[in-house]
Design a protein around this motif. Structure first.
Motif, mmCIF file in Angstrom:
data_model
loop_
_atom_site.group_PDB
_atom_site.id
_atom_site.type_symbol
_atom_site.label_atom_id
_atom_site.label_comp_id
_atom_site.label_asym_id
_atom_site.label_seq_id
_atom_site.Cartn_x
_atom_site.Cartn_y
_atom_site.Cartn_z
ATOM 1 N N ASN A 189 14.336 7.113 25.959
ATOM 2 C CA ASN A 189 13.768 7.021 24.619
ATOM 3 C C ASN A 189 12.845 8.228 24.424
ATOM 4 O OD1 ASN A 189 11.782 6.451 22.538
ATOM 5 N ND2 ASN A 189 12.585 4.371 22.513
ATOM 6 N N HIS A 204 7.368 10.131 13.750
ATOM 7 C CA HIS A 204 6.627 8.941 14.171
ATOM 8 C C HIS A 204 5.123 9.137 14.146
ATOM 9 C CE1 HIS A 204 10.602 8.174 15.798
ATOM 10 N NE2 HIS A 204 10.278 6.901 15.863
ATOM 11 N N GLN A 243 2.425 6.491 15.836
ATOM 12 C CA GLN A 243 2.310 5.166 16.463
ATOM 13 C C GLN A 243 1.123 5.123 17.415
ATOM 14 O OE1 GLN A 243 6.266 4.989 18.302
ATOM 15 N NE2 GLN A 243 6.926 3.501 16.770
ATOM 16 N N GLU A 265 1.280 1.536 13.396
ATOM 17 C CA GLU A 265 2.200 2.642 13.082
ATOM 18 C C GLU A 265 2.176 2.949 11.591
ATOM 19 O OE1 GLU A 265 6.320 1.808 14.095
ATOM 20 O OE2 GLU A 265 5.919 -0.308 13.886
ATOM 21 N N ARG A 322 17.986 5.337 15.755
ATOM 22 C CA ARG A 322 16.778 4.607 15.354
ATOM 23 C C ARG A 322 16.153 3.826 16.511
ATOM 24 N NH1 ARG A 322 15.705 4.291 10.121
ATOM 25 N NH2 ARG A 322 17.199 5.273 8.729
ATOM 26 N N ARG A 349 13.933 2.122 19.083
ATOM 27 C CA ARG A 349 12.498 1.796 19.073
ATOM 28 C C ARG A 349 11.971 1.775 20.495
ATOM 29 N NH1 ARG A 349 9.069 0.875 14.822
ATOM 30 N NH2 ARG A 349 8.313 -1.089 15.659
#
Ligand code: KG4
Ligand code: ZN
Length: 364
Positions: free
Chosen positions: A125, A154, A156, A171, A361, A363
């Protein structure tokens, strides 16, 4: 051979050398991480010049460029590391999030090479790799820590208990910080990628001329919103342009060009001050809420000096420590993928199935 037996074998032989491949967006990054000697080599090819004329990343061009650059870059890195492909224990690559075509280039390459060598892959990731990047430094944080991830896609806040134990505590509900930087840079007429150019322009700005709101700081919680701030910058700039036009139509002697340049810098400064202040407020809140004293900051925007100053000042008051990757490893790179691959390899998270599967996408 079964994954478990293979993994145990590596441990017995005490031989772990991971090739890392990053192709999620507009940078081809390759590196080799070794369990004994750390980072053996890394190289990066940036596509900035390729996309600059379009004002942003063109996904199809990005994929094609990864195809062109990946193999030469892998050869170069193996040469620099003074090893051969057969000396590798596993190949880590970015599985997501990112652009689907770009991700597929890295995944297909990594899976095929690993299959031909008879070694496993470690799909990674991209955001996990960013948050682990400061662990490549000499001054590295211990677990647990709070991570502020600020990249182009992003924003976060993550409670990192240990490897593979992540909890997102806040986030962005709309634009990411890097995206907001890039959009405001565009408004101010800067080229792509705007973040670093906006930072440079802001150094000439007067912090007292404009005051931009700090979005969502008066609301409870740890979420962010940056899209309104971008609109605020746009309105501020448009108001100035309208005023300038009216003034010159009225025949006024305007100290125009100098004033125009200064206004752009003042807007850049006001925007950056708002972002850095907002992030520092939310990080302080998150450190207190999560009862943590270590903050890791990673992703492209973590290269921003004003952000580093604001976070360092906040942390000092809180009695907390802040950790960053070196500047070269703030934005996308192969070293963070190789390192994340190494850490995941250690916990046995490997793949032997030759499955080319990416997730744009994905996560945390
Ligand atoms: O982590 P990254 O390289 O790619 C993603 O995973 O998205 O982050 C890229 C983002 C871009 O939006 C870029 O403008 C921003 O990071 N960035 C900066 C700076 N350097 C890169 N933003 C503000 N100040 C900087 N010095
Ligand atoms: Zn990134």
């Amino acid at each position: 051979m079964n994954d478990f037996i293979l993994h145990t074998l590596y441990f017995i032989l005490n031989f772990m050398r991971i090739l890392g491949i990053e192709t999620s967006c507009d940078e081809t990054g390759v590196a080799v991480f070794d369990d004994k000697n750390g980072l053996l080599a890394h190289a990066l090819h940036s596509q900035v010049k390729l996309h600059a004329q379009y004002g942003g990343v063109v996904p199809e061009l990005a994929s094609r460029d990864h195809v062109r650059k990946l193999l030469p870059l892998v050869k170069e890195v193996l040469n620099m590391a003074k090893i051969e492909a057969k000396d590798l224990s596993a190949i880590a690559y970015t599985k997501g999030p990112g652009l689907i075509g770009a991700l597929l280039v890295g995944a297909a390459f990594a899976e095929s090479l690993a299959f031909s060598l008879g070694i496993p892959t470690v799909p990674i990731n991209h955001m996990e790799a960013h948050l682990l990047a400061p662990l490549l430094e000499e001054n590295k944080p211990e677990f647990p820590f709070l991570a502020l991830l600020v990249s182009g896609g992003h924003t976060q806040l993550v409670h990192v208990a240990e490897i593979n134990n992540y909890r997102i505590v806040g986030e962005s509900v709309d634009d990411a910080v890097g995206e907001a930087f890039d959009k405001v840079a565009k408004i101010l007429g800067l080229s792509y990628p705007g973040g670093p150019l906006l930072e440079k322009l802001a150094t000439k700005g007067d912090s007292k001329r404009f005051y931009f709101p700090r979005p969502m700081v008066n609301r409870k919680g740890l979420d962010f919103s940056f899209s309104g701030l971008k609109t605020y910058a746009l309105n501020c700039f448009n108001e100035y342009i309208a005023m300038k036009k009216k003034f010159s139509e009225g025949g006024g002697t305007n100290r125009t060009e100098q004033n125009y340049e200064q206004t752009r810098a003042d807007i850049a400064r006001a925007f950056q001050d708002s972002v850095t202040n907002t992030l520092a407020i939310k990080c302080r809140r998150a450190l207190r809420q999560e009862n943590l004293k270590r903050l890791v900051v990673a992703g492209g925007v973590s290269a921003n000096s004003a952000l580093r100053e604001a976070l360092n000042a906040m942390a000092k008051k809180e009695g907390a420590e802040v950790y960053y990757p070196r500047i070269a490893f703030c934005s996308d790179n192969g070293a963070m993928i190789a390192y994340a691959g190494y850490r995941r390899f250690l916990i046995g998270d490997i793949n032997m199935s030759l499955m080319i599967k990416v997730d744009p996408r994905l996560r945390l």
